[in-house]
Motif scaffolding. Structure first.
Motif: not given
Length: 544
Positions: A385, A437-439, A442-443
């Motif tokens: 992420l 790099t993740g949304s 998602e975190v």
């Protein structure tokens, strides 16, 4: 400058124009004082000028000169009684030519153009019978003197006040009756007494917004979350942001998080035909709430607070086939200030922080949060992420978990809650948001999963390590039993290892300051048995 009005003969009775009075209302008082019909006065002005077109918006210089000659007032006083007084503040009349029949079209295309008629405050009319110029601005929604919303429609004829096409003045003159023509012959007018119309008390926030608006319309600088703004920039940005909030209200599939006025707006607004940027809501109260919501965003304490105010609106947008920024730009006029605000709200760090502030606490207490999330948890849940180093991600993860707790609404406060320097929280957030790099969702999901492995009181564990840093007996015993030949000077390195690997503290807060290279060399030299013994020493330090 004001043209030639040599043909105009001064009227016998001079009537002084009041500051802030609208020109047409003033001319009706002039007609009454000189025992003239309003039609006769209009004829006198027309004979001494070139055109009466747009007389209340921006009359030609010849028309201003003619009115000044007839009434005995200065040309600049006549100018200040027309909407052109707000040019370069509340209005942009660039390119407008009153001598051309269609001269208003380019200005009207910019949106929220003052059309026919005006709004009113009944108590003001009852007090002195004066028609205020500022009532004509669509961005005027409240009378600050009486603390009520202005009215826009006569309940008798169901038309805007002063809605007459064939003459700039009403047949009824200075009377406070409505006077709108009813279409039943030249002498039939609406007889509703405007001074007796009921009003609605305005919300305090709307009154405060109106006060800022009036000062800016008069040329004052406005202090905002994005710095001091010139009058035109503040007023244009407030209007553009209000248009955006109106569009979001009508497009949101779920408006439950939006204010009540926005929820009430959605069922009555067709999504594909509404054009809030051109024509504002006719209801002054709805218009006032939209403008006040925009003003609250702009006048927040700082940029972060402004973004936090805007985020519930942006989060209400549906999933869009085009980019979110593209949708926003398509639904309002993006001023430079509004562009800065929207771009700031789309920074990953800000979007994640807003989401975290809406999440219930993921741990029972911040004492269950280490300064740096253990590497096994980072590798299991957060790798992929971020592009940052695991230790940096671990620190940011702990800061994120702290943000979910009440009263922790900034990265600096999150760092302070973990016993770290506040500026470290801001620096870490900037670094990790740049490598995200993740949304954000998602975190948050990964953090929720990682908290299942946190069941230690880390503040107590940190206290134990600080006790180890103040004593040497435990280190001598550990070295004699597990690492013969270890020098007493290695004590700080052992404390540092326990701090970072057992208490999962950050190196900047370690009780023993050591060089990073030597600390790494000491760590590499340890065997599994020796690290287990150091871990046990930390556990035993709480006894006795």
């Amino acid at each position: 400058m004001w043209g030639n009005a040599a043909a105009a003969t001064p009227l016998p009775t001079i009537v002084e124009i009041d500051p802030g009075e609208a020109l047409d209302g003033y001319l009706e008082r002039v007609a009454d004082a000189n025992y003239l019909s309003t039609a006769h006065l209009v004829t006198l002005i027309r004979n001494a000028s070139d055109t009466l077109r747009y007389i209340t918006l921006a009359p030609s210089p010849a028309t201003i000169a003619a009115i000044a000659a007839l009434t005995g007032q200065r040309p600049d006083q006549i100018h200040q009684a027309t909407l052109s007084a707000y040019d370069h503040t509340a209005l942009d009349l660039t390119g407008f030519d009153p001598t051309i029949r269609s001269g208003h079209r380019a200005v009207a295309a910019r949106g929220w153009f003052p059309g026919r008629g005006t709004q009113i405050c009944p108590p003001c009319l009852a007090h002195d019978g004066r028609w205020r110029l500022i009532w004509r601005l669509p961005t005027t929604t409240v009378c600050r003197v009486h603390g009520v919303y202005v009215l826009s429609t006569c309940p008798g004829c169901h038309r805007p006040f002063r809605d007459h096409r064939h003459s700039p003045l009403r047949v009824v003159g200075a009377e406070t009756r409505c006077g709108n023509p009813l279409g039943q012959g030249p002498r039939k007018q609406c007889t509703v007494d405007l001074t007796a119309l009921p009003t609605t008390p305005a919300d305090p926030a709307c009154i405060t917004r109106q006060e800022r608006h009036d000062k800016a319309a008069a040329g004052a600088i406005t202090s905002t979350a994005l710095g001091d703004l010139a009058p035109a920039d503040y007023l244009a940005t407030t209007r553009s942001l209000a248009v955006l909030l109106l569009h979001i209200s009508t497009a949101a599939p779920d408006s439950s998080r939006l204010p009540a006025w926005a929820q009430a707006l959605r069922p009555d607004a067709p999504r594909r035909t509404i054009r809030w940027g051109l024509r504002p809501p006719h209801d002054p109260q709805l218009r006032s709430h939209a403008l006040t919501a925009a003003d609250c965003v702009l006048t927040a304490s700082d940029l972060d607070a402004a973004v936090e105010c805007l985020m519930p609106w942006l989060d209400s947008l549906p999933d869009l086939p085009e980019s979110r920024l593209g949708w926003l730009a398509d639904h309002t006029r993006m001023t430079p200030t509004l562009t800065r605000l929207v771009l700031a709200s789309h920074a990953p760090r800000r979007r994640l922080s807003h989401l975290l502030d809406q999440v219930p606490p993921l741990t029972a207490s911040t004492r269950q949060l280490p300064q740096v999330l253990p590497e096994p948890l980072v590798e299991t849940h957060l790798i992929g992420l971020f592009d940052s180093r695991p230790r940096t991600v671990g620190l940011f993860a702990s800061l994120c978990l702290a943000r979910t707790h009440p009263n922790i609404d900034s990265w600096a406060k999150a760092a302070h809650a973990l016993g770290l320097a506040p500026d470290l929280g801001d620096r870490t957030a900037r670094a990790c948001s740049a490598s995200l790099t993740g949304s954000p969702r998602e975190v948050v999901a990964a953090l929720r999963a990682a908290t299942r492995g946190l069941d230690v009181d880390y503040r107590d564990l940190e206290h134990r390590v600080r006790r180890l840093a103040r004593t040497h007996r435990w280190f001598t015993r550990w070295a004699r039993t597990n690492r013969p030949g270890t020098r007493a000077s290695s004590h700080p390195y052992a404390v540092h290892w326990v701090w970072t690997r057992v208490a999962h503290g950050h190196a900047s807060a370690a009780p023993a300051a050591v060089g990073s290279t030597r600390a790494q060399n000491f760590e590499r030299s340890l065997t599994a048995a020796q690290t287990a013994a150091l871990t046990a020493a930390a556990a035993l330090s709480g006894q006795g």
